[in-house]
Design a protein around this motif. Sequence first.
Motif, PDB file in Angstrom:
ATOM      1  N   LEU A 160       3.015   5.890  -3.229  1.00 35.04           N
ATOM      2  CA  LEU A 160       4.159   6.614  -3.796  1.00 35.04           C
ATOM      3  C   LEU A 160       4.203   6.560  -5.320  1.00 35.04           C
ATOM      4  O   LEU A 160       5.115   7.124  -5.927  1.00 35.04           O
ATOM      5  CB  LEU A 160       5.455   6.042  -3.224  1.00 35.04           C
ATOM      6  N   GLY A 161       3.238   5.877  -5.923  1.00 34.65           N
ATOM      7  CA  GLY A 161       3.139   5.897  -7.380  1.00 34.65           C
ATOM      8  C   GLY A 161       3.695   4.695  -8.096  1.00 34.65           C
ATOM      9  O   GLY A 161       3.774   4.697  -9.333  1.00 34.65           O
ATOM     10  N   ALA A 162       4.061   3.646  -7.380  1.00 32.82           N
ATOM     11  CA  ALA A 162       4.614   2.447  -8.023  1.00 32.82           C
ATOM     12  C   ALA A 162       3.507   1.687  -8.746  1.00 32.82           C
ATOM     13  O   ALA A 162       2.393   1.547  -8.237  1.00 32.82           O
ATOM     14  CB  ALA A 162       5.281   1.548  -6.987  1.00 32.82           C
ATOM     15  N   ARG A 188       5.498  -3.053  -8.020  1.00 36.78           N
ATOM     16  CA  ARG A 188       5.265  -3.492  -6.639  1.00 36.78           C
ATOM     17  C   ARG A 188       5.503  -4.991  -6.502  1.00 36.78           C
ATOM     18  O   ARG A 188       6.043  -5.441  -5.491  1.00 36.78           O
ATOM     19  CB  ARG A 188       3.844  -3.131  -6.198  1.00 36.78           C
ATOM     20  N   LEU A 189       5.096  -5.743  -7.504  1.00 39.16           N
ATOM     21  CA  LEU A 189       5.349  -7.184  -7.457  1.00 39.16           C
ATOM     22  C   LEU A 189       6.839  -7.490  -7.468  1.00 39.16           C
ATOM     23  O   LEU A 189       7.322  -8.330  -6.706  1.00 39.16           O
ATOM     24  CB  LEU A 189       4.668  -7.883  -8.641  1.00 39.16           C
ATOM     25  N   THR A 200       6.641  -7.204  -3.334  1.00 42.43           N
ATOM     26  CA  THR A 200       5.979  -8.465  -2.985  1.00 42.43           C
ATOM     27  C   THR A 200       6.927  -9.658  -3.059  1.00 42.43           C
ATOM     28  O   THR A 200       7.078 -10.404  -2.085  1.00 42.43           O
ATOM     29  CB  THR A 200       4.778  -8.691  -3.920  1.00 42.43           C
ATOM     30  N   PHE A 201       7.572  -9.844  -4.198  1.00 42.40           N
ATOM     31  CA  PHE A 201       8.424 -11.018  -4.369  1.00 42.40           C
ATOM     32  C   PHE A 201       9.600 -11.052  -3.389  1.00 42.40           C
ATOM     33  O   PHE A 201       9.890 -12.106  -2.815  1.00 42.40           O
ATOM     34  CB  PHE A 201       8.911 -11.120  -5.808  1.00 42.40           C
ATOM     35  N   GLU A 260       0.825  -1.210   0.000  1.00 41.44           N
ATOM     36  CA  GLU A 260       0.000   0.000   0.000  1.00 41.44           C
ATOM     37  C   GLU A 260       0.861   1.262   0.000  1.00 41.44           C
ATOM     38  O   GLU A 260       0.539   2.244  -0.684  1.00 41.44           O
ATOM     39  CB  GLU A 260      -0.919  -0.009   1.213  1.00 41.44           C
ATOM     40  N   THR A 261       1.951   1.240   0.753  1.00 38.37           N
ATOM     41  CA  THR A 261       2.851   2.397   0.773  1.00 38.37           C
ATOM     42  C   THR A 261       3.454   2.643  -0.599  1.00 38.37           C
ATOM     43  O   THR A 261       3.531   3.788  -1.066  1.00 38.37           O
ATOM     44  CB  THR A 261       3.965   2.180   1.812  1.00 38.37           C
ATOM     45  N   ALA A 262       3.895   1.554  -1.260  1.00 42.56           N
ATOM     46  CA  ALA A 262       4.469   1.695  -2.596  1.00 42.56           C
ATOM     47  C   ALA A 262       3.434   2.205  -3.591  1.00 42.56           C
ATOM     48  O   ALA A 262       3.749   3.007  -4.485  1.00 42.56           O
ATOM     49  CB  ALA A 262       5.040   0.356  -3.057  1.00 42.56           C
ATOM     50  N   ALA A 263       2.184   1.775  -3.438  1.00 40.97           N
ATOM     51  CA  ALA A 263       1.129   2.251  -4.336  1.00 40.97           C
ATOM     52  C   ALA A 263       0.871   3.736  -4.141  1.00 40.97           C
ATOM     53  O   ALA A 263       0.668   4.481  -5.112  1.00 40.97           O
ATOM     54  CB  ALA A 263      -0.148   1.444  -4.096  1.00 40.97           C
TER      55      ALA A 263
END
Length: 274
Positions: free
Chosen positions: A177-179, A184-185, A189-190, A172-175
């Motif tokens: 920030l615009g990723a 993000r995967l 995530t990976f 959620e934080t990465a999202a």
Amino acid sequence: MSWRATLWVLPALVPVATILVAGLGSALLQSLGLMPLVGSPALTIDAYRVNAGDIATSAALSVAIAAAATFIGVLIGVSAALTAVAGRRWALWAGTLTVPVPHLIGAATMGLLLADSGLLARLFGLSEGGWPTLVGGHWWIAVILEYAWKESAFIGLVVAAVLATRVAAYDETAAVLGASRRARLRLVTFPLIRPAVVAAATISFTYTLGSYEVALLLGRAYPEPLPVMAIRLFTSIDLATRPQAAAAAVVTALLALLAVAGALTVLRRSAVWR
């Protein structure tokens, strides 16, 4: 705090370690001729030397089956976990239904489904020799598919638990920030689920490596995986083959320990371990 944590796990650790050490120790002593059923103890490696070629072939076959089944199980399990976290939890729920099913029942079901006179062959009208040899065939396809089907549910549950706890906040934080989803995967995530995937895959690999019932029901008569060889020699009416059965079991245990050691080496390098 470390001593307190150790004390808490001792009631579970001591019985398991005792059984494990006693079992492996007796198998090792028997394979080396130091605990014979008849006669005097004498150190020898004849149990390993007699079937050296078959043991090597069976070891390579066991590792290949376990590696292929684990690889497919990881792909299915991780995909199901990602699908469940994205909101479509039916994939993970369907997978959990396979967890309580014993491998023996799974093997019988897979045989009825994939045999040349099984359900799929009849549905496609290929029961007159047109269906490929999936059960008892050259590539051990039915065996690999059964292990992958069963172990993918376990891997999916482990990965889904990590995704629902550790990964969700970072994603959620990465999202925010615009990723992008792909970024993000790849970057969030990976890397975060890698330790869980390695641990679950190692458990799946070692279990598959030491399991015999599925390969015995769905596989070829020769070559045979190490656990099947050990069971065949152990149940033979010739008691002289007991040390050879113990030797096959010891080699299987050594391969499993090597897999665990490799997984621990990978995990020690991860940030989660530190």
